[in-house]
Enzyme design. Sequence first.
Site, PDB file in Angstrom:
ATOM      1  CG  ASP A   1       0.269  -3.170  -9.070  1.00 28.67           C
ATOM      2  OD1 ASP A   1       0.245  -4.422  -9.619  1.00 28.67           O
ATOM      3  OD2 ASP A   1       1.228  -2.683  -8.605  1.00 28.67           O
TER       4      ASP A   1
ATOM      5  CG  ASP B   1     -13.025   1.852   0.813  1.00 27.68           C
ATOM      6  OD1 ASP B   1     -13.777   1.982  -0.423  1.00 27.68           O
ATOM      7  OD2 ASP B   1     -13.109   2.822   1.671  1.00 27.68           O
TER       8      ASP B   1
ATOM      9  CE1 TYR C   1       1.697   2.147  -8.681  1.00 25.03           C
ATOM     10  CE2 TYR C   1       1.660   0.399 -10.065  1.00 25.03           C
ATOM     11  CZ  TYR C   1       1.468   0.830  -8.762  1.00 25.03           C
ATOM     12  OH  TYR C   1       1.185   0.133  -7.626  1.00 25.03           O
TER      13      TYR C   1
ATOM     14  CG  ASP D   1      -0.682  -8.850  -6.978  1.00 22.40           C
ATOM     15  OD1 ASP D   1      -0.732  -8.861  -8.195  1.00 22.40           O
ATOM     16  OD2 ASP D   1       0.553  -9.125  -6.250  1.00 22.40           O
TER      17      ASP D   1
ATOM     18  CE  LYS E   1     -11.838   5.818  -0.047  1.00 21.56           C
ATOM     19  NZ  LYS E   1     -12.835   5.141   0.628  1.00 21.56           N
TER      20      LYS E   1
END
Length: 339
Positions: free
Chosen positions: A228, A204, A126, A232, A171
Amino acid sequence: MMRRFSIALMGGDGIGPEVTEAALTVLDAISEKFSLNFEIIDAPAGDARLKKTGTALPKDTVNAVRDADACLKGPVGESAMDVIVKLRQMFDLYANIRPAKSYPTINALRPDVDLVIVRENTEDLYKGIEADMGDSAIAVRVISRKASERIAEHAFKLAETRGRDVVAVHKANVMKKTCGLFANVAREVSQRHMKVSFREMYVDACAMSLIRNPQDFDVILTMNMFGDILSDEAAQVVGGLGLAPSANIGDKKALFEPVHGAAPDIAGKGIANPVATILSMKMMFEWLAERDAKCSKAAQSIENAVVGVLEKGIKTPELGGKKSTKEVGRAIASAILVK
Ligand code: ATP
């Protein structure tokens, strides 16, 4: 003597002005109940401002945020990148705190979720460092020791107050350098907080566990983009974006905003859920409690009122209710005043 706080209010775009107006009704109730005095400073930003003045984040608005004790922000539309991402960088608001908590009688997947996502807020993909390369395009992922360390510290300190654990989400098996650095720093910081238990999870696996057993999470520490996306998902687990608050916290400044966007599909209809913004205001009071202990009581009273109102079925349509944005705001304000 009445304590006076200045609040920079950014109405934003789409449903922003509607949900922030409902939040102001609640602020009035808090002012009355706790003898706290607020000066609201209008801080316009976003698409409407861009159209009118040619800039989405005017200088006056930046100054208002700088001078105010705290900032309450509604969602911004297409120009979000030029507003919130800039404000986060300008004021070094490095900790994005996104709680996901089950409130009663909501269509949540489970009734017993109480977790907080602590998301690094200033770097990662970002940063926006991208380039066209002929038929390809590239993005640079920036992860620094400094930013990783301060967000990890924030997560562990928060976990100490909650008494449970931190899970660092990354990850590092694939992104060995960037995620690897973040994971290493999290491990180092965990050594300074031995009372908090610490584990790690690949992103994941975390996305799957958030659906399967969200009640097992306490503090999730992660980088900007994973945070982010996971926040959600976590918001949906506990009933949807209309209930999801957030805080952007730096060493000196803080800005509070709902997780949701401008939701143009329901803008102007008076049916947006104001609870996410009202719970963001609750987080603002928790943050202001360092300056005035009454703010801590104000925060608790907002949460109690939200729970009471939802229990009574006073809800906006996306939660299966029939009430308007204004009605929900007024009901929460009344519940604060009667309790
Ligand atoms: P962004 O990319 O800025 O996050 P988005 O368009 O992906 O925005 P949102 O604007 O957050 O997503 O909204 C997604 C959908 O969720 C909306 O279309 C809307 O129907 C619903 N929604 C979001 N916020 C609310 C709210 N406060 N009350 C009711 N429904 C909402």
